[in-house]
Design a protein around this motif. Sequence first.
Motif, short mmCIF file in Angstrom:
data_model
loop_
_atom_site.label_atom_id
_atom_site.label_comp_id
_atom_site.label_asym_id
_atom_site.label_seq_id
_atom_site.Cartn_x
_atom_site.Cartn_y
_atom_site.Cartn_z
N UNK A 158 45.00 43.99 42.35
CA UNK A 158 44.41 43.59 41.08
C UNK A 158 45.38 43.83 39.92
N UNK A 159 46.15 44.91 40.00
CA UNK A 159 47.15 45.20 38.96
C UNK A 159 48.21 44.10 38.94
N UNK A 160 48.69 43.70 40.12
CA UNK A 160 49.68 42.63 40.21
C UNK A 160 49.09 41.30 39.73
N UNK A 161 47.82 41.07 40.10
CA UNK A 161 47.14 39.83 39.70
C UNK A 161 46.96 39.78 38.18
N UNK A 214 48.22 36.56 30.70
CA UNK A 214 48.42 35.40 29.82
C UNK A 214 47.09 34.91 29.26
N UNK A 215 46.07 34.81 30.12
CA UNK A 215 44.76 34.30 29.68
C UNK A 215 44.12 35.30 28.73
N UNK A 258 38.91 40.79 26.91
CA UNK A 258 38.24 41.13 28.18
C UNK A 258 37.71 39.89 28.89
N UNK A 259 37.23 38.91 28.10
CA UNK A 259 36.80 37.64 28.69
C UNK A 259 37.96 37.01 29.46
N UNK A 288 40.61 35.47 34.25
CA UNK A 288 41.89 35.31 34.94
C UNK A 288 41.90 35.94 36.32
N UNK A 289 41.31 37.15 36.43
CA UNK A 289 41.23 37.81 37.74
C UNK A 289 40.37 36.99 38.70
#
Length: 323
Positions: free
Chosen positions: A168-171, A178-179, A202-203, A208-209
């Motif tokens: 998740x950190x890499x993602x 960016x998003x 946060x949105x 993005x995740x």
Amino acid sequence: MTSVTSLFAPVEADLYLLTENLKNLVGARHPILYAAAEHLFGAGGKRVRPAIVLLIARATVLDSDITPRHRRLAEITEMIHTASLVHDDVVDESSVRRNVPTVNSMFNNRVAVLAGDFLFGQSAWYLANLNNLEVVKLLSQVIKDMAEGEIQQGLTRFEASTTIDTYLEKTYKKTASLIANSSKSAGLLSGVSAEVAENLYRYGNHLGLAFQIVDDILDFTASTEVLGKPAGSDLISGNLTAPVLYAMEEKPYLEVLIEREFAQPDDINQALALVMESRGIERSRELAAYHARLALDNLTPLKPSPATTALVELTDYVLSRMY
């Protein structure tokens, strides 16, 4: 399933203008760089990232039109995203993306690296000309995050001890940063409060995740025609995504196959079968849905408008791609 085209209806005219502007913005004097840019910005793609920027701009300046700075931010966002894809394709030795030949396959790696560098440089120049230090800091952090995420991915190939948190950190670094930061920047250019700007960040982060987790699921469940690249390509290259990490918890032999880097002839087929037999896909869908819900929760401060409705529906659209 709502199409992304109808979803972006409130900013359809803005996106058309953006596509035309991108080719002019690149303005490369060298014919090969210009040809590469023409190819990139003519290659289609859904323009999801600039569309989010434009939707947030419209949702936060309800009583007036969006400003030229909002439009430029959307263009910068797409330039940064495109530059990162060009470099990713070189690193991954990809020959197609979205069923279109990559810059490195059309020209060569040297041109592709230079084209990516050029786009990053152009985006940085236009970013500085927004004359908003906070936005400059946010988008500069994105470029740093993207490079760190790519390095992190390269260093953890076939690393069976990778955790979901590391993934998740890499993602976040490769996709969500960016998003998240461009969403916050769009709000800041509209003059929203610090609290609302944080909601927008946060949105974008959770959306993005969710978006990338769904992409990682599709790498196993979609056809090559749909993906525009070979199915299972992430696993083949040693990039361990959520479905694989969850599958390893149930199927210990998968770890053996990964650690020997699929050295035996049938290893990759066995590995793909083990992922599909496990609950890896199902648990990844639950993880994507969790982040989509968190994204939705952060839209509550926005006033009702067609743009706000589109941002809400985007969280459903991201999940609908899984089925």
